[in-house]
Structure formats: C-alpha cells, structure tokens
Design an enzyme around this catalytic site. Structure first.
Site, PDB file in Angstrom:
ATOM      1  N   HIS A 287      -3.675  23.332 -10.993  1.00 57.34           N
ATOM      2  CA  HIS A 287      -3.786  24.645  -9.790  1.00 57.34           C
ATOM      3  C   HIS A 287      -3.118  23.958  -8.569  1.00 57.34           C
ATOM      4  O   HIS A 287      -3.555  22.867  -8.068  1.00 57.34           O
ATOM      5  CB  HIS A 287      -4.735  25.269  -9.589  1.00 57.34           C
ATOM      6  CG  HIS A 287      -4.860  26.614  -8.896  1.00 57.34           C
ATOM      7  ND1 HIS A 287      -4.409  26.634  -7.786  1.00 57.34           N
ATOM      8  CD2 HIS A 287      -4.700  27.702  -9.430  1.00 57.34           C
ATOM      9  CE1 HIS A 287      -4.385  27.970  -7.617  1.00 57.34           C
ATOM     10  NE2 HIS A 287      -4.640  28.778  -8.510  1.00 57.34           N
ATOM     11  N   ARG A 335      -0.252  28.553 -10.683  1.00 57.93           N
ATOM     12  CA  ARG A 335      -0.431  27.873 -11.971  1.00 57.93           C
ATOM     13  C   ARG A 335       0.586  28.483 -12.977  1.00 57.93           C
ATOM     14  O   ARG A 335       1.031  29.299 -12.883  1.00 57.93           O
ATOM     15  CB  ARG A 335      -1.775  27.984 -12.566  1.00 57.93           C
ATOM     16  CG  ARG A 335      -2.450  29.304 -12.406  1.00 57.93           C
ATOM     17  CD  ARG A 335      -3.854  29.162 -12.608  1.00 57.93           C
ATOM     18  NE  ARG A 335      -4.824  30.371 -12.364  1.00 57.93           N
ATOM     19  CZ  ARG A 335      -5.870  30.692 -12.968  1.00 57.93           C
ATOM     20  NH1 ARG A 335      -6.060  30.185 -14.175  1.00 57.93           N
ATOM     21  NH2 ARG A 335      -6.554  31.507 -12.504  1.00 57.93           N
ATOM     22  N   LYS A 338       1.485  32.285 -14.192  1.00 58.76           N
ATOM     23  CA  LYS A 338       0.812  33.100 -13.181  1.00 58.76           C
ATOM     24  C   LYS A 338       1.867  33.685 -12.104  1.00 58.76           C
ATOM     25  O   LYS A 338       2.823  33.504 -12.052  1.00 58.76           O
ATOM     26  CB  LYS A 338      -0.340  32.820 -12.787  1.00 58.76           C
ATOM     27  CG  LYS A 338      -1.447  32.439 -13.859  1.00 58.76           C
ATOM     28  CD  LYS A 338      -2.807  32.705 -13.537  1.00 58.76           C
ATOM     29  CE  LYS A 338      -3.011  34.327 -13.395  1.00 58.76           C
ATOM     30  NZ  LYS A 338      -4.541  34.606 -12.962  1.00 58.76           N
ATOM     31  N   ASP A 341       2.513  34.241  -5.100  1.00 63.98           N
ATOM     32  CA  ASP A 341       1.427  34.618  -3.962  1.00 63.98           C
ATOM     33  C   ASP A 341       1.768  33.900  -2.739  1.00 63.98           C
ATOM     34  O   ASP A 341       1.921  32.778  -2.895  1.00 63.98           O
ATOM     35  CB  ASP A 341       0.107  34.327  -4.743  1.00 63.98           C
ATOM     36  CG  ASP A 341      -0.912  34.641  -3.789  1.00 63.98           C
ATOM     37  OD1 ASP A 341      -0.858  34.815  -2.618  1.00 63.98           O
ATOM     38  OD2 ASP A 341      -2.401  34.721  -4.054  1.00 63.98           O
ATOM     39  N   CYS A 343       0.157  32.903  -0.514  1.00 65.46           N
ATOM     40  CA  CYS A 343      -0.807  31.710   0.021  1.00 65.46           C
ATOM     41  C   CYS A 343      -0.202  30.090  -0.754  1.00 65.46           C
ATOM     42  O   CYS A 343      -0.450  29.239  -0.094  1.00 65.46           O
ATOM     43  CB  CYS A 343      -2.191  31.918  -0.379  1.00 65.46           C
ATOM     44  SG  CYS A 343      -2.614  31.847  -1.900  1.00 65.46           S
ATOM     45  N   TYR A 344       0.573  30.310  -1.760  1.00 63.69           N
ATOM     46  CA  TYR A 344       0.777  29.064  -2.361  1.00 63.69           C
ATOM     47  C   TYR A 344       2.125  28.722  -1.608  1.00 63.69           C
ATOM     48  O   TYR A 344       2.579  27.519  -1.959  1.00 63.69           O
ATOM     49  CB  TYR A 344       1.071  29.128  -3.784  1.00 63.69           C
ATOM     50  CG  TYR A 344       0.064  29.687  -4.699  1.00 63.69           C
ATOM     51  CD1 TYR A 344      -1.346  29.111  -4.352  1.00 63.69           C
ATOM     52  CD2 TYR A 344      -0.061  30.949  -5.425  1.00 63.69           C
ATOM     53  CE1 TYR A 344      -2.400  29.507  -5.079  1.00 63.69           C
ATOM     54  CE2 TYR A 344      -1.344  31.129  -5.978  1.00 63.69           C
ATOM     55  CZ  TYR A 344      -2.536  30.470  -5.879  1.00 63.69           C
ATOM     56  OH  TYR A 344      -3.758  30.967  -6.372  1.00 63.69           O
ATOM     57  N   ASP A 386      -0.541  38.297   0.100  1.00 65.46           N
ATOM     58  CA  ASP A 386      -0.132  37.783  -1.229  1.00 65.46           C
ATOM     59  C   ASP A 386       1.156  38.222  -1.600  1.00 65.46           C
ATOM     60  O   ASP A 386       1.836  37.303  -1.914  1.00 65.46           O
ATOM     61  CB  ASP A 386      -1.216  38.265  -2.219  1.00 65.46           C
ATOM     62  CG  ASP A 386      -0.880  38.099  -3.593  1.00 65.46           C
ATOM     63  OD1 ASP A 386       0.228  37.886  -4.185  1.00 65.46           O
ATOM     64  OD2 ASP A 386      -2.139  38.083  -4.396  1.00 65.46           O
ATOM     65  N   ASP A 393      -4.683  39.523   4.953  1.00 69.44           N
ATOM     66  CA  ASP A 393      -5.892  38.938   5.316  1.00 69.44           C
ATOM     67  C   ASP A 393      -5.799  37.676   6.307  1.00 69.44           C
ATOM     68  O   ASP A 393      -4.502  37.100   6.300  1.00 69.44           O
ATOM     69  CB  ASP A 393      -6.747  38.683   4.446  1.00 69.44           C
ATOM     70  CG  ASP A 393      -6.370  37.774   3.239  1.00 69.44           C
ATOM     71  OD1 ASP A 393      -5.716  36.822   3.644  1.00 69.44           O
ATOM     72  OD2 ASP A 393      -6.344  38.366   2.178  1.00 69.44           O
ATOM     73  N   HIS A 396      -4.374  34.765   3.866  1.00 70.30           N
ATOM     74  CA  HIS A 396      -3.003  34.636   3.383  1.00 70.30           C
ATOM     75  C   HIS A 396      -1.970  34.515   4.802  1.00 70.30           C
ATOM     76  O   HIS A 396      -0.758  34.153   4.576  1.00 70.30           O
ATOM     77  CB  HIS A 396      -2.494  35.860   2.850  1.00 70.30           C
ATOM     78  CG  HIS A 396      -3.217  35.835   1.346  1.00 70.30           C
ATOM     79  ND1 HIS A 396      -4.319  36.331   0.912  1.00 70.30           N
ATOM     80  CD2 HIS A 396      -2.651  35.147   0.220  1.00 70.30           C
ATOM     81  CE1 HIS A 396      -4.530  36.223  -0.352  1.00 70.30           C
ATOM     82  NE2 HIS A 396      -3.346  35.375  -0.932  1.00 70.30           N
TER      83      HIS A 396
END
Ligand code: FPP
Ligand code: K
Ligand code: ZN
Length: 478
Positions: A287, A335, A338, A341, A343-344, A386, A393, A396
């Site tokens: 991840h 990952r 998936k 997003d 945050c990545y 996201d 939030d 993020h």
C-alpha cells in the site's frame, strides 16, 4: 464508456458504433479530421486543453469486466467533468485550471482547529492528528501559526502519558501514531514552551517498550507491529535527538538487542512484497501509505543513497510506485486495482523525493498530479478531498497540499551540506535542501497556486525541523 468531448461534439458514426468497442473508439475519434478543424478556431489555452484531453481520453484498462473495473469506470465518469470543465465555478488560472482556493481552505482550516460539537466525540482519539493536519496545512498555505503556539503546548501537555508517549487526550493510553502527530505538531508550534513540555526521558522509555525482538515496533503496548511504528519511532527519536541505546527496561534487550536501530532496516526490507510495493508488515498487501513509511524510515536511519539500495529492490519499487499514478485521472491510487484518492498525492507522490535521492528521476507526472489536485480535489466550501462527490476533511487537505508541494518543488539530498546540525544520532534527514521549483513543462499551476516547500521526510516546514533538532542537540541530557 462514454467520454464527453468538449471541443469536438460530433457523434461517432454508426459504423464506429457498431464495430469498435466503446473503450477503443475514443482514441479513433481523437484522430478524426473534425477535431483538427476545431483546433483551428481554438485559442492557445483551448489548444493546450485539447492536447491534454487527447492524452487522457484512453483510460488504461483491460477488457475483463469485474466489480472492480465497473467501479473504476464509474469513478472515471465522476472525475472527468472536473478535469475537462469547471463544475464548481472556481476562479481559473492562466492555464484554465482552477486556482488554489486559498481563502476557502484557510477558512475551513480555522474551523478544523476550532471547537467541535458533541457528535465528534468518536474522533477524540484522533485529536493529535487533527492538530497536525490542520497546522501542517496552514503552513503549506503560507500562514503564520505562531498564534497557536500556547494552545498546542497546552493540549499536548494534557495528552502526554505519565509513563511516556502521547494518547489522543487526557487519560488515554499512549500510542505511537498519536506520539508522532504530537511531536510533529509541537515541532511546528516551536518555542521553548512547546519543546520543554515533552518528557523526553519518559518518551524514550515508551519507545523502548515498543521495540520488538525482530527489529520492528508496535504501535502500542500489546498492539500491532507494523511499518507505521518503524517510521513513527525513528521520526520521534531523530527530531528529539533521543539516545539510540535501548533503555535497560526495554523488553527487546532480553533478546539481545541493544540499539533502537538493531534489525530495523532488515525488518523494513521484509515488508517489500513480491510486486515491489511495501506493506504494513511482512506478507501483507502493498500500500502506498506504507511505501512512504518504509522509505521515510530508511531515509532516517541512514543516507537514502545507501539505505534504499541496501534494504529494498528499488527498480521494482519504482515500477510499483509509478504504476500507482492513474490515467486519465492524474492522481494516485494507494494499491493495485483501487481508486485514485487525493491523499495519495502525498503518500505516493511524496515517495519520489526520497526515491530520486537514490535513483532514477522524473518517472512521475508532476503536472498530471497537480491537475488532479487543483481540478478534482478542491471542495467548493473549502478544504481538499479524496475525489469529487466526497467531503473535504483535515486529513485530505493536509496530504493533497503536501502532494501539490511535492509536485511543485525539487528536493535534493546533499551529503556535503553542513548546517551544524544532524551530526549525531539519526542525522541523515538533515541533509535535504530545496532546489527551486519544478522546471519542466507546466501548463497546470500558476505562481499563485504554488504552496510552501515541505520537508520530504518529516512533512513539516524545513525551519520547524531544524529548530527542533537544534534545540535538542544543544540541550544537555534529558
Ligand atoms: C486502506 O484504506 C489504507 C491503508 C491500509 C493504510 C492507511 C495508512 C495511512 C494513510 C497512513 C499511515 C502512516 C502513518 C505515519 C501513521 P482503504 O481501503 O479505505 O483505501 P484504498 O482503497 O485507497 O486502499
Ligand atoms: K481510499
Ligand atoms: Zn484518502
């Protein structure tokens, strides 16, 4: 799937509709003469936009239909309008991309650091994180956070456990994630009141209790052992300049370990999975968040030029990391198979500075990442998120801004740098410097969208890192 075409609205011919699967047809269409006719009347900005859309109209996908491919297609459908147009009616920069909505984000962040109604009680154990995310976001936006100094010191003096380490608040058991967020927040707040509030000797004992016989760290006493622990522990040991000898009461001493770094690199090495990514613990699924933890840990226990190749298969990890960048979305997923997003943007995007210190540079698309952040992750009411359809939030907001910073700035690891700090224990992470802004082709962000540089390993401002470490290097004993 249907891909809306902004500048070439012609419907596909019936021949195409009949014989070419929709997913393949898109590429066919972008080569049509009609499109080039449209190009003739387009402005320079529109032409840049058309060129961009051409490059993203063919999603990377295979033909096998599964629940996963379905949700990926749906997600693509939700995101594309934000990359093509401006559904939020944001003010646009010179490239036609939504500007970084600074005022909105600042207003949201002031709420993040304010009071919470009762229904937020379930977030109580995450208070250190909320403070860290809020403060780091503010500094990324260039705000002066010195007004929060006293409150931060007070909040964490209550969350500190008498036997060392930090919990979520008063009376809670200590946890390594809370301790990490607390120490980073106190370092950002800076000043002797914040620094001296930390019971470093007790914290050293707490970390000693987390150290395991196999070299890794648990998150709490009797809790799970994973790579977050390995990273959080060395961040705290390094920033606070704690002794690397294990305390005499550390259980790992019974197994022959004497130092916090004993077996640590090898333990991180075992977390690299067959596909090149890094997982929470040996044998688990890789991840992106754990990739950052693994790289961060290795970049603290020694120069990344040495530790990365010593403990990881870097070409394989580089391949895995670059595969996380989603096309056409531009952002990262966490990952394999998936969804993208925001945050990545940091957890994966932030890996590149560390990777590039040891190997190949430039195998990530910085501008595509920034476009995803600016166009798809800004919430109309403020804060970042996201993906479209989600709420913003603090988490993020922090990691989208950190990812945007990673895309915009160049970081260099310089062994020869001598700032008079970081000569002792775990000093490698004090050899980073910024090397100006990204100088490649950029038709995404404008000067006004540039956020502040962020230390690539500690993910707080450079000054906060140096001042904190310097303070504890100059302090005698605990
Ligand atoms: C999966 O969530 C997410 C994880 C398994 C790891 C999350 C960990 C972090 C974000 C940070 C750890 C770092 C520190 C320093 C404590 P998901 O299944 O909801 O998301 P996904 O579908 O994107 O994988
Ligand atoms: K997610
Ligand atoms: Zn996320």
């Amino acid at each position: 799937m249907a891909v809306p075409l902004r500048f070439s609205a012609q419907a596909p011919s019936s021949r195409l509709t009949e014989i070419i699967p929709e997913s393949d047809r898109v590429e066919e269409l972008s080569d049509s003469d009609d499109e080039y006719e449209d190009m003739g009347t387009a402005t320079v900005e529109e032409q840049a936009h058309i060129a961009y859309l051409d490059s993203v109209r063919t999603p990377i996908r295979d033909t096998l239909e599964t629940e996963t491919s379905q949700v990926q297609d749906d997600t693509y459908g939700v995101i594309l309008p934000y990359l093509e147009g401006n559904p939020n009616d944001f003010s646009l920069n010179a490239f036609g991309v939504p500007k970084l909505q600074r005022e909105k984000h600042v207003a949201m962040l002031k709420m993040v650091l304010g009071d919470y109604p009762g229904k937020f009680a379930m977030m109580d154990a995450s208070r250190p994180w909320i403070l860290y995310w809020g403060l780091q976001s503010m500094t990324a936006l260039g705000l002066d956070i010195s007004g929060y100094q006293k409150r931060v010191a007070h909040t964490f003096s209550l969350a500190q456990h008498p036997e060392g380490g930090y919990g979520g608040g008063y009376g809670q058991l200590p946890h390594l994630a809370c301790t990490y967020a607390a120490v980073l927040s106190l370092a950002m707040a800076s000043g002797t009141e914040a620094y001296d509030s930390i019971h470093r000797r007790a914290l050293w004992h707490f970390l000693g209790r987390m150290k395991q016989a196999d070299g890794g760290f648990t998150m709490a006493e009797g809790g799970e052992e994973d790579i977050r622990g390995a990273f959080c522990a060395v961040v705290v040991l390094s920033l606070l300049n704690l002794p690397l000898d294990l305390p005499q009461d550390a259980p790992a001493r019974k197994h022959g370990l004497t130092n916090f770094t004993d077996g640590l690199g090898s333990w991180v090495s075992q977390c690299q999975s067959w596909d090149g990514g890094i997982s929470a613990a040996p044998g688990n699924e890789a991840h992106g968040a754990y990739a950052f933890c693994g790289l961060g840990c290795l970049a603290i226990i020694g120069p990344p030029t040495e530790t990365l190749h010593k403990y990881l298969d870097i070409p394989l990890l580089t391949h895995w990391l670059s595969s996380r960048q989603c096309s056409p979305e531009g952002g990262y997923n966490g990952r394999t198979n998936k969804l993208v997003d925001g945050c990545y943007s940091h957890w994966v995007g932030g890996c590149w500075a560390i990777i590039e210190a040891a190997t190949t540079t430039g195998v990530w698309n910085r501008t595509a990442l920034a476009r995803y952040i600016l166009a798809a992750c800004q919430e109309k009411k403020g804060g970042l998120k996201d993906k479209p359809g989600k709420h913003s939030d603090a988490y993020h907001t922090c990691y989208n801004l950190a990812g945007l910073s990673a895309a915009q700035h160049r970081y260099v690891y310089d062994e020869d740098i001598n700032r008079g700090i970081g000569m002792g224990n775990l000093g490698a992470a004090y050899h980073w410097k910024t090397d100006g802004l990204y100088e490649g082709k950029n038709e995404v962000w404008d000067d006004g969208d540039v956020v502040r540089a962020v230390h690539p390993v500690f993910v707080i401002p450079y000054m906060a890192v140096y001042e904190c470490r310097k303070y504890f290097e100059e302090k005698e004993g605990f």
